[in-house]
Write a protein that holds these residues in place. Structure first.
Motif, PDB file in Angstrom:
ATOM      1  N   ASP A 177       0.928  -1.365  -0.111  1.00 52.62           N
ATOM      2  CA  ASP A 177       0.165   0.165  -0.150  1.00 52.62           C
ATOM      3  C   ASP A 177       0.794   1.347   0.123  1.00 52.62           C
ATOM      4  OD1 ASP A 177      -2.251  -1.755   0.192  1.00 52.62           O
ATOM      5  OD2 ASP A 177      -2.599  -1.353   2.215  1.00 52.62           O
ATOM      6  N   VAL A 178       2.157   1.137   0.668  1.00 50.01           N
ATOM      7  CA  VAL A 178       2.969   2.114   0.711  1.00 50.01           C
ATOM      8  C   VAL A 178       3.354   2.582  -0.588  1.00 50.01           C
ATOM      9  CG1 VAL A 178       5.141   3.062   1.403  1.00 50.01           C
ATOM     10  CG2 VAL A 178       3.631   1.820   3.057  1.00 50.01           C
ATOM     11  N   TRP A 179       3.932   1.463  -1.356  1.00 56.60           N
ATOM     12  CA  TRP A 179       4.539   1.782  -2.676  1.00 56.60           C
ATOM     13  C   TRP A 179       3.436   2.383  -3.792  1.00 56.60           C
ATOM     14  CZ3 TRP A 179       7.934   3.774  -5.293  1.00 56.60           C
ATOM     15  CH2 TRP A 179       8.301   3.466  -6.638  1.00 56.60           C
ATOM     16  N   ALA A 180       2.040   1.545  -3.380  1.00 62.49           N
ATOM     17  CA  ALA A 180       1.047   2.202  -4.410  1.00 62.49           C
ATOM     18  C   ALA A 180       0.832   3.517  -4.362  1.00 62.49           C
ATOM     19  CB  ALA A 180       0.012   1.267  -3.987  1.00 62.49           C
ATOM     20  N   CYS A 181       1.155   4.360  -3.112  1.00 60.17           N
ATOM     21  CA  CYS A 181       0.796   5.749  -3.276  1.00 60.17           C
ATOM     22  C   CYS A 181       2.131   6.616  -3.315  1.00 60.17           C
ATOM     23  CB  CYS A 181      -0.029   6.049  -2.296  1.00 60.17           C
ATOM     24  SG  CYS A 181       0.521   5.890  -0.724  1.00 60.17           S
ATOM     25  N   ALA A 182       3.273   5.925  -3.460  1.00 61.89           N
ATOM     26  CA  ALA A 182       4.364   6.698  -3.380  1.00 61.89           C
ATOM     27  C   ALA A 182       5.279   6.997  -4.691  1.00 61.89           C
ATOM     28  CB  ALA A 182       5.705   6.063  -2.390  1.00 61.89           C
ATOM     29  N   ASP A 183       6.028   7.791  -5.029  1.00 56.53           N
ATOM     30  CA  ASP A 183       6.960   7.972  -6.365  1.00 56.53           C
ATOM     31  C   ASP A 183       8.279   7.273  -6.102  1.00 56.53           C
ATOM     32  OD1 ASP A 183       4.993   9.938  -7.683  1.00 56.53           O
ATOM     33  OD2 ASP A 183       5.319  10.906  -5.884  1.00 56.53           O
ATOM     34  N   LEU A 184       8.830   7.345  -5.114  1.00 55.87           N
ATOM     35  CA  LEU A 184      10.043   6.833  -4.842  1.00 55.87           C
ATOM     36  C   LEU A 184      10.139   5.900  -3.279  1.00 55.87           C
ATOM     37  CD1 LEU A 184      11.147  10.336  -5.605  1.00 55.87           C
ATOM     38  CD2 LEU A 184      12.625   8.640  -6.366  1.00 55.87           C
ATOM     39  N   LEU A 185      11.012   5.114  -3.221  1.00 60.18           N
ATOM     40  CA  LEU A 185      10.697   4.187  -2.029  1.00 60.18           C
ATOM     41  C   LEU A 185      12.327   3.689  -1.756  1.00 60.18           C
ATOM     42  CD1 LEU A 185       8.107   2.212  -0.689  1.00 60.18           C
ATOM     43  CD2 LEU A 185      10.368   1.020  -0.849  1.00 60.18           C
ATOM     44  N   SER A 188      16.785  -1.235   2.565  1.00 62.75           N
ATOM     45  CA  SER A 188      18.248  -1.689   2.887  1.00 62.75           C
ATOM     46  C   SER A 188      18.183  -3.187   3.291  1.00 62.75           C
ATOM     47  CB  SER A 188      18.562  -0.904   4.049  1.00 62.75           C
ATOM     48  OG  SER A 188      19.693  -1.289   4.649  1.00 62.75           O
ATOM     49  N   ALA A 189      19.271  -3.730   2.742  1.00 56.24           N
ATOM     50  CA  ALA A 189      19.351  -5.217   2.994  1.00 56.24           C
ATOM     51  C   ALA A 189      19.379  -5.815   4.398  1.00 56.24           C
ATOM     52  CB  ALA A 189      20.504  -5.719   2.206  1.00 56.24           C
ATOM     53  N   HIS A 190      20.503  -5.077   5.005  1.00 51.90           N
ATOM     54  CA  HIS A 190      20.863  -5.560   6.482  1.00 51.90           C
ATOM     55  C   HIS A 190      19.955  -5.295   7.495  1.00 51.90           C
ATOM     56  CE1 HIS A 190      22.420  -1.944   8.532  1.00 51.90           C
ATOM     57  NE2 HIS A 190      22.223  -1.357   7.568  1.00 51.90           N
ATOM     58  N   LYS A 191      18.603  -4.657   7.110  1.00 53.73           N
ATOM     59  CA  LYS A 191      17.577  -4.588   8.124  1.00 53.73           C
ATOM     60  C   LYS A 191      16.717  -5.680   8.076  1.00 53.73           C
ATOM     61  CE  LYS A 191      18.984  -0.338   8.853  1.00 53.73           C
ATOM     62  NZ  LYS A 191      19.721   0.164  10.153  1.00 53.73           N
ATOM     63  N   ILE A 192      16.604  -6.646   7.066  1.00 56.65           N
ATOM     64  CA  ILE A 192      15.705  -7.543   6.764  1.00 56.65           C
ATOM     65  C   ILE A 192      16.517  -8.776   6.860  1.00 56.65           C
ATOM     66  CG2 ILE A 192      14.110  -6.181   5.608  1.00 56.65           C
ATOM     67  CD1 ILE A 192      15.067  -7.239   3.064  1.00 56.65           C
ATOM     68  N   GLY A 193      17.988  -8.931   7.256  1.00 56.52           N
ATOM     69  CA  GLY A 193      18.716 -10.540   7.196  1.00 56.52           C
ATOM     70  C   GLY A 193      19.327 -10.335   6.062  1.00 56.52           C
ATOM     71  N   GLY A 194      19.534  -9.652   5.028  1.00 52.11           N
ATOM     72  CA  GLY A 194      20.698  -9.379   4.204  1.00 52.11           C
ATOM     73  C   GLY A 194      21.842  -8.730   4.703  1.00 52.11           C
ATOM     74  N   PRO A 195      22.921  -8.708   3.902  1.00 49.62           N
ATOM     75  CA  PRO A 195      24.300  -8.020   4.296  1.00 49.62           C
ATOM     76  C   PRO A 195      24.155  -6.792   4.279  1.00 49.62           C
ATOM     77  CG  PRO A 195      24.178  -8.845   1.943  1.00 49.62           C
ATOM     78  CD  PRO A 195      22.714  -9.055   2.139  1.00 49.62           C
ATOM     79  N   SER A 196      25.168  -5.997   4.875  1.00 49.50           N
ATOM     80  CA  SER A 196      25.152  -4.349   4.976  1.00 49.50           C
ATOM     81  C   SER A 196      25.960  -4.114   3.688  1.00 49.50           C
ATOM     82  CB  SER A 196      26.081  -4.117   6.212  1.00 49.50           C
ATOM     83  OG  SER A 196      25.407  -4.495   7.354  1.00 49.50           O
ATOM     84  N   GLY A 197      25.717  -2.753   3.181  1.00 53.38           N
ATOM     85  CA  GLY A 197      26.275  -2.270   2.089  1.00 53.38           C
ATOM     86  C   GLY A 197      25.527  -2.572   0.821  1.00 53.38           C
ATOM     87  N   VAL A 198      24.174  -3.135   1.010  1.00 48.46           N
ATOM     88  CA  VAL A 198      23.372  -3.008  -0.187  1.00 48.46           C
ATOM     89  C   VAL A 198      21.950  -2.582   0.130  1.00 48.46           C
ATOM     90  CG1 VAL A 198      22.381  -4.777  -2.039  1.00 48.46           C
ATOM     91  CG2 VAL A 198      24.375  -5.473  -0.471  1.00 48.46           C
ATOM     92  N   GLY A 199      21.384  -1.833  -0.995  1.00 47.90           N
ATOM     93  CA  GLY A 199      19.979  -1.500  -0.631  1.00 47.90           C
ATOM     94  C   GLY A 199      19.519  -1.013  -1.954  1.00 47.90           C
ATOM     95  N   ALA A 200      18.410  -0.434  -2.090  1.00 43.53           N
ATOM     96  CA  ALA A 200      17.685  -0.221  -3.406  1.00 43.53           C
ATOM     97  C   ALA A 200      16.824   1.082  -3.168  1.00 43.53           C
ATOM     98  CB  ALA A 200      16.881  -1.244  -3.623  1.00 43.53           C
ATOM     99  N   LEU A 201      16.507   1.719  -4.346  1.00 43.12           N
ATOM    100  CA  LEU A 201      15.614   2.763  -4.433  1.00 43.12           C
ATOM    101  C   LEU A 201      14.695   2.342  -5.670  1.00 43.12           C
ATOM    102  CD1 LEU A 201      14.748   5.646  -3.698  1.00 43.12           C
ATOM    103  CD2 LEU A 201      16.092   6.399  -5.777  1.00 43.12           C
ATOM    104  N   LEU A 202      13.332   2.300  -5.258  1.00 44.18           N
ATOM    105  CA  LEU A 202      12.332   2.125  -6.336  1.00 44.18           C
ATOM    106  C   LEU A 202      11.830   3.593  -6.857  1.00 44.18           C
ATOM    107  CD1 LEU A 202       9.926  -0.201  -4.384  1.00 44.18           C
ATOM    108  CD2 LEU A 202      11.201  -0.776  -6.604  1.00 44.18           C
ATOM    109  N   THR A 203      11.612   3.543  -8.065  1.00 47.33           N
ATOM    110  CA  THR A 203      11.175   4.837  -8.734  1.00 47.33           C
ATOM    111  C   THR A 203      10.148   4.675  -9.738  1.00 47.33           C
ATOM    112  OG1 THR A 203      12.801   4.873 -10.624  1.00 47.33           O
ATOM    113  CG2 THR A 203      13.493   6.133  -8.627  1.00 47.33           C
ATOM    114  N   LYS A 204       9.182   5.254  -9.454  1.00 45.43           N
ATOM    115  CA  LYS A 204       7.794   4.874 -10.542  1.00 45.43           C
ATOM    116  C   LYS A 204       8.446   5.610 -12.099  1.00 45.43           C
ATOM    117  CE  LYS A 204       4.466   3.470  -8.033  1.00 45.43           C
ATOM    118  NZ  LYS A 204       3.512   4.049  -7.046  1.00 45.43           N
ATOM    119  N   PRO A 205       7.672   4.994 -13.048  1.00 45.53           N
ATOM    120  CA  PRO A 205       7.913   5.707 -14.251  1.00 45.53           C
ATOM    121  C   PRO A 205       7.529   7.057 -14.339  1.00 45.53           C
ATOM    122  CG  PRO A 205       6.894   3.550 -14.461  1.00 45.53           C
ATOM    123  CD  PRO A 205       6.738   3.979 -13.050  1.00 45.53           C
TER     124      PRO A 205
END
Ligand code: PMP
Length: 368
Positions: A177-185, A188-205
């Motif tokens: 629901d958050v992404w449905a109404c945002a333009d950018l999001l 971070s990987a290391h907050k969900i059990g992945g490694p540190s030093g990796v993340g992601a940015l979502l951008t709407k077309p």
């Protein structure tokens, strides 16, 4: 973890998940560069795109809208600096937002740390230049969840982009629901059990960003540099596991509630900040007036309990929390709060160990 009996600092960094570890070990021996057209390159590309799909699935996003970065700090910087727009940010954003938003108009929050929508509307009404609003999905110190849908509604009416730092909501609540109404999001990987030093940015077309890192044009020109394939594979596996573990969050909320009622019954002076807001199931911001957060963290550490001060900067020095200050608490209160954050591996035993250590600490405060 040697010497640690209860790790209660998931919001800082969560333990690496077994699936993420296995995925990374497998990729250690992969040779190809995902940009190469030969077979090994195509095999590496496949790993990259699989992870892109897995991470996007956290928010039910289109994988084509996801850019891998070196972490959420870079994702936030790319969103804010890359937008080249007037910036508006809430007062309780993470430093990786506030420090990348020079000149931003700051929006107030209430005593529970929730964005003041009337103040945001006032700020939007006062200036009709193209803007970007940055409001986090949930706060890293208090766990307070922001009314993102209402913020998005105001943003839409004012033709403004909305960036959501969703680092702390990921794996603890629904991002769809958050992404449905945002333009950018940001993630971070290391907050969900992945490694540190990796993340992601979502951008709407349609959201055009100026790249911060120029070079070989990887990530469709939005973030140059050969992708961190090992870390990204770990991020993908962690994202899948985090989605599965969402079902466990009611159990975590019960543990958190037990921890808070324990603290309250041990010491009437204890404060739970943001308690009246809708909150993450795992986070508790606990104030013990008269004892600096740094002393509390050290006391608990000696008892084998790992927690954070409300706001620890990278040098390990503790400052008054800008989050609690924005919520209207004085310097004294803002520098005597700790953050306890649980996660998928937390148990009743962790809560008991914490409460024993906390009881001894609060008794020492009374004896002093
Ligand atoms: N935003 C929030 C809300 C965070 O809690 C953090 C991590 N403390 C970040 C951004 C930065 O993430 P990273 O460590 O991946 O740069």
């Amino acid at each position: 973890m040697p010497g640690v009996h209860a790790y209660l600092d998931y919001n800082a960094t969560a333990p690496l998940r077994a699936g993420a570890r296995a995925a990374m070990v497998e990729v250690l021996d992969v040779v190809g560069n995902p940009s190469s057209v030969h077979g090994p390159g195509r095999a590496a590309r496949k790993i990259l795109e699989t992870a892109r799909t897995q991470v996007s699935a956290l928010a039910c996003a289109d994988p084509a809208d996801l850019v891998f970065t070196s972490g959420a700090t870079e994702a936030n910087a790319l969103a804010l600096r890359g937008a080249s727009r007037r910036l508006i940010a809430s007062a309780v954003e993470h430093p990786s937002v506030l420090e990348n938003a020079a000149g931003a108009t700051i929006v107030q929050v209430d005593e529970n740390g929730v964005v003041d929508l009337a103040n945001l509307e006032f700020v939007l009404d006062g200036d009709d230049r193209p803007a970007l609003i940055s409001v986090m999905a949930a706060n890293n110190e208090t766990g307070a969840i922001q009314p993102v849908a209402a913020v998005a509604d105001l943003a839409r009416r004012h033709g403004t982009w909305l960036h959501v730092d969703a680092v702390q909501l990921a794996g603890k609540g629904d991002l769809q629901d958050v992404w449905a109404c945002a333009d950018l999001l940001s993630l971070s990987a290391h907050k969900i059990g992945g490694p540190s030093g990796v993340g992601a940015l979502l951008t709407k077309p349609g959201v055009e960003l100026k790249s911060l890192v120029a070079g070989g044009g990887q990530e469709r020109g939005r973030r140059s540099g050969t992708e961190n394939l090992i870390g990204i594979a770990g991020f993908g596996a962690a994202a899948e596991a985090a989605t599965r573990d969402l079902a466990d969050m009611d159990r975590i909320a019960d543990l958190r509630d037990r921890l808070e009622s324990g603290v309250r019954s041990l010491d009437q002076a204890a404060q739970i900040y943001g308690a009246a807001a809708r909150r993450l199931p795992n986070t508790s911001c606990i104030g013990l007036p008269g004892m600096p957060a740094e002393t509390q963290v050290m006391n608990l550490d000696l008892a084998g309990v790992a927690v954070s001060a409300g706001a620890a900067c990278s040098s390990g020095k503790v400052r008054a929390s800008h989050v609690l200050s924005a919520m209207g608490f004085d310097q004294h209160a803002a520098s005597s709060a700790i953050r306890v954050s649980l996660g998928w591996d937390s148990t009743e035993k962790d809560v008991d160990i914490f409460l024993n250590a906390w009881a001894a600490m609060s008794a020492r405060r009374h004896a002093a």
